[in-house]
Scaffold this motif. Structure first.
Motif, short mmCIF file in Angstrom:
data_model
loop_
_atom_site.label_atom_id
_atom_site.label_comp_id
_atom_site.label_asym_id
_atom_site.label_seq_id
_atom_site.Cartn_x
_atom_site.Cartn_y
_atom_site.Cartn_z
N VAL A 1 0.85 -1.19 0.00
CA VAL A 1 0.00 0.00 0.00
C VAL A 1 0.89 1.24 0.00
N TRP A 2 0.39 2.31 -0.59
CA TRP A 2 1.11 3.57 -0.61
C TRP A 2 0.14 4.72 -0.86
N ASP A 3 0.60 5.95 -0.67
CA ASP A 3 -0.22 7.12 -0.98
C ASP A 3 0.33 7.79 -2.23
N ARG A 4 -0.58 8.37 -3.02
CA ARG A 4 -0.23 8.97 -4.30
C ARG A 4 -1.13 10.17 -4.55
N CYS A 5 -0.79 10.97 -5.53
CA CYS A 5 -1.60 12.12 -5.89
C CYS A 5 -2.55 11.76 -7.03
N LYS A 6 -3.78 12.24 -6.95
CA LYS A 6 -4.76 11.93 -8.00
C LYS A 6 -4.40 12.59 -9.32
N ILE A 7 -3.65 13.70 -9.28
CA ILE A 7 -3.18 14.37 -10.49
C ILE A 7 -1.67 14.56 -10.38
N ASP A 8 -1.06 15.03 -11.45
CA ASP A 8 0.37 15.34 -11.42
C ASP A 8 0.60 16.52 -10.49
N PRO A 9 1.35 16.35 -9.38
CA PRO A 9 1.51 17.45 -8.43
C PRO A 9 2.27 18.64 -8.98
N SER A 10 3.04 18.46 -10.07
CA SER A 10 3.78 19.58 -10.63
C SER A 10 2.86 20.63 -11.24
N VAL A 11 1.62 20.25 -11.52
CA VAL A 11 0.65 21.20 -12.07
C VAL A 11 0.40 22.34 -11.09
N ASN A 12 0.51 22.04 -9.79
CA ASN A 12 0.23 23.04 -8.76
C ASN A 12 1.50 23.50 -8.06
N ARG A 13 2.59 23.57 -8.77
CA ARG A 13 3.85 23.96 -8.18
C ARG A 13 3.80 25.40 -7.67
N ILE A 14 4.33 25.59 -6.44
CA ILE A 14 4.49 26.93 -5.87
C ILE A 14 5.95 27.06 -5.48
N GLY A 15 6.75 27.76 -6.29
CA GLY A 15 8.17 27.83 -6.04
C GLY A 15 8.78 26.44 -6.14
N PHE A 16 9.54 26.03 -5.11
CA PHE A 16 10.11 24.70 -5.08
C PHE A 16 9.07 23.65 -4.71
N ALA A 17 7.96 24.05 -4.13
CA ALA A 17 7.00 23.10 -3.58
C ALA A 17 6.09 22.55 -4.66
#
Length: 610
Positions: free
Chosen positions: A439-455
């Protein structure tokens, strides 16, 4: 010891110059250039050249708040840790869906035990409300009926920051024990100091990330945690017995909050494994996990297996190692690197199959730029030997290439703290063989779409799984354990082998439709059907019925909530007689600060009877 002598430092620097320490690892590789875009720019100092990130516990220590709190501790050993992470003496404190469509038999749906309540569980520490410090990163295990008068003997562990604030003797690696029927701990403490194998006369105190494993066959408990200061980094491993934990006599485990001397008596057997020179961040050992072969007989029966991540600055590589110790911890194997050519590895999780085989999962960040991270979930198979002989391990194989992980340096959009995808796994006997679930956790979409600076920001996290019926040769398609709206994250898995029921616990914000921020704890079951196949989610239990604000703690706010929660499950083989204990973090208890009431972060415990 506050400072090294001038002569001592000259010797150390000379040795470093001559390269004495650099060949310690035979698998060193060339440095990863800092300007390639591969390294993690959000990593704390010391980890900047690495593509993987350290655990959230270590990131907290390296944060400005963590450094200032360490350096203002009244304990000089804590200030030693503060110097190791860059603190200075002038610092001041800062402010349900199925896996497959397989029909399964009906099982007892389970009820939350009244000993810990149905709202938010038991506060599982003895800390007074006045000036309470945070606890998080829980682990738990128990011996069914191993306590007093036939009650369960339950041992939990968590990061505990009382020593930073000078409000108690509990080191950062806290332990908490219940041995009777009321569900609350009778005693607690901090895992004791261990002699530093690289510094004559020195000791290493608990550095957090403590893990617990029980061995009912031998009536023993084991723990592992971080150990570091500005000369040494290693993993502490500890053993105690049910007899000691059940005894309140002097020299054993009396009720109350233990002093350091009482902690030494309660956990009498201890060692440091894979001790490496820290010395300005040469090596750093991070994120331990451990498991015990609970079988009564067979090759490897009673072995204690410990894994962790080694960050190596000479090569800017992070790798996973495995050590096998005998049950008494009198002898341990040399560490063996099991992640092969993976040099951006993190988050190992070790388990023992019903037949005694040893398995490890971990993630390796693929060769993609920082802003489009891929986490390769890997699986290692090892053949046991009688410890301290080293297990024989096959090369790691791919479980799943996760292109939408909770990335290193990323955040959940509705939560304030950083977490990253951390796979866990366990096994059960089914039909003619053994099933393995990851089991693991994942993002439903590509997290780079919501990039804020380095985050890299994930707006919706899910808990996913895959399964194998051939010891990781092949894996089922990725499926959702919980893909409800909002965030489901930090899953943990444990099999009740008395009945073959798999328990999966995790946080979810699905019941906070307004803020998408406050959390419940859920637990899902995967019941067996007697056939070697992949089964469905059978039922879902709401472990905490009231939502909790993860950013409410007056000290940490939303900075740090831990990397994991804990689940342990055991039974007698009878339907309705199984128990799953879940340890988690909650901010629903009020503390008193200058006479003013405010939420405090606590380690909590609840029990599901099923």
């Amino acid at each position: 010891m506050e400072m090294r002598t001038k002569k001592g430092w000259i010797v150390v620097l000379t040795l470093l110059f001559l390269g004495v320490f650099l060949p310690i690892r035979s698998q060193t590789r060339g440095r990863i250039p800092a300007d390639t875009g591969d390294a993690n720019p959000s990593n704390p100092p010391g980890f900047k050249g690495f593509r993987a990130s350290p655990s959230s516990t270590v990131q907290f220590y390296f944060s400005e708040m963590g450094k200032s709190l360490l350096m203002t501790s009244p304990d000089p050993r804590v200030r030693d840790m503060g110097r190791a992470v860059g603190g200075s003496d002038t610092s001041r404190a800062s402010t349900v869906q199925p896996l497959l469509g397989v029909r399964v038999p009906t099982f007892d749906p389970g009820v939350i035990s009244p000993i810990c309540g149905t709202v938010s569980g038991c506060k599982f520490n003895l800390e007074p409300a006045t000036n309470a410090a945070p606890q998080n990163d829980e682990s738990v295990d128990f011996i069914r009926g191993g306590g007093l008068a036939g009650e369960d003997l339950t041992v939990a562990a968590a990061n505990d920051y009382r020593l930073i604030l000078g409000t108690g003797n509990v080191h950062f690696s806290g332990y908490y024990v219940s041995r009777d029927a009321d569900g609350a701990p009778e005693f607690e403490g901090g895992l004791p100091p261990v002699p530093d194998p690289l510094e004559s006369g020195g000791t290493l105190i608990g550095g957090g990330s403590p893990m617990i494993a029980a061995d009912p066959e031998r009536s023993a408990f084991f723990a592992a945690d971080l150990r570091f200061d500005y000369t040494t980094s290693g993993i502490g491993v500890f053993r105690t017995t049910a007899a000691k934990l059940n005894s309140g006599a002097a020299g054993d485990c009396p009720d109350g909050t233990h002093t350091e001397d009482q902690a030494v008596g309660c956990w009498p057997t201890k060692t440091i494994i894979n001790a490496q020179p820290y010395l300005g961040f040469l090596f750093f050992e991070d994120k331990p996990h451990l498991a015990v072969d609970e079988r009564a007989a067979g090759t490897g029966a009673g072995n204690v297996y410990v894994t962790a991540t080694e960050f190596s600055s000479p090569s800017y590589a992070s790798r996973i190692w495995l050590v096998a110790c005998n049950n008494t911890l009198t002898a341990c194997s040399a560490p063996t690197i099991i992640s092969g050519g993976d040099t951006s590895a993190q988050f190992s999780h070790v388990a023992v199959r019903p037949d005694g085989g040893v398995t490890v999962t971990y993630v390796n960040r693929g060769l993609t730029p920082f802003y489009s991270q891929q986490f390769d979930i890997k699986y290692v198979r090892c053949t046991p030997a009688a410890a301290p002989a080293t297990p024989s391990c096959s090369p790691a194989t791919l479980v799943y290439a996760e292109t939408q992980p909770l990335p290193f340096g990323g955040f959940l959009a509705a939560q304030d703290f950083q977490i990253a995808t951390y796979p866990k796994h366990d096994h059960r006997t089914e039909g003619t063989g053994t099933e393995t679930y990851v089991v693991w956790d994942r993002c439903k979409i590509d997290p780079s779409v919501n990039r804020i600076g380095f985050a890299l920001v994930c707006p919706d996290a899910d808990v996913a799984a895959t399964a194998s019926t051939d010891n990781g040769v092949t894996w089922s398609a990725r499926v959702s354990i919980n893909a409800s709206t909002q965030n489901q994250f930090i899953p943990w898995i444990k099999t009740d082998r008395s009945r073959g029921i798999i328990n999966i616990a995790y946080y979810t914000s699905q019941n906070d439709g307004t803020f998408q921020h406050r959390l419940n704890v859920y637990l899902n079951h995967i019941n067996p059907d007697g056939v070697l196949n992949v089964n469905a989610i059978s039922d879902t239990h709401i472990i905490t019925s009231v939502v909790n604000d993860p950013a409410a703690d007056r000290a940490l706010g939303g900075l740090f909530f831990g990397d994991h929660i804990g689940v342990a499950a055991r039974g007698t083989g009878v339907d309705g007689a199984s128990r799953a204990y879940c340890g988690f973090t909650s901010n629903d208890v009020q503390g008193l600060y200058g006479g003013v009431s405010a939420p405090q972060q606590d380690n909590k415990l609840t029990r599901l009877d099923y």
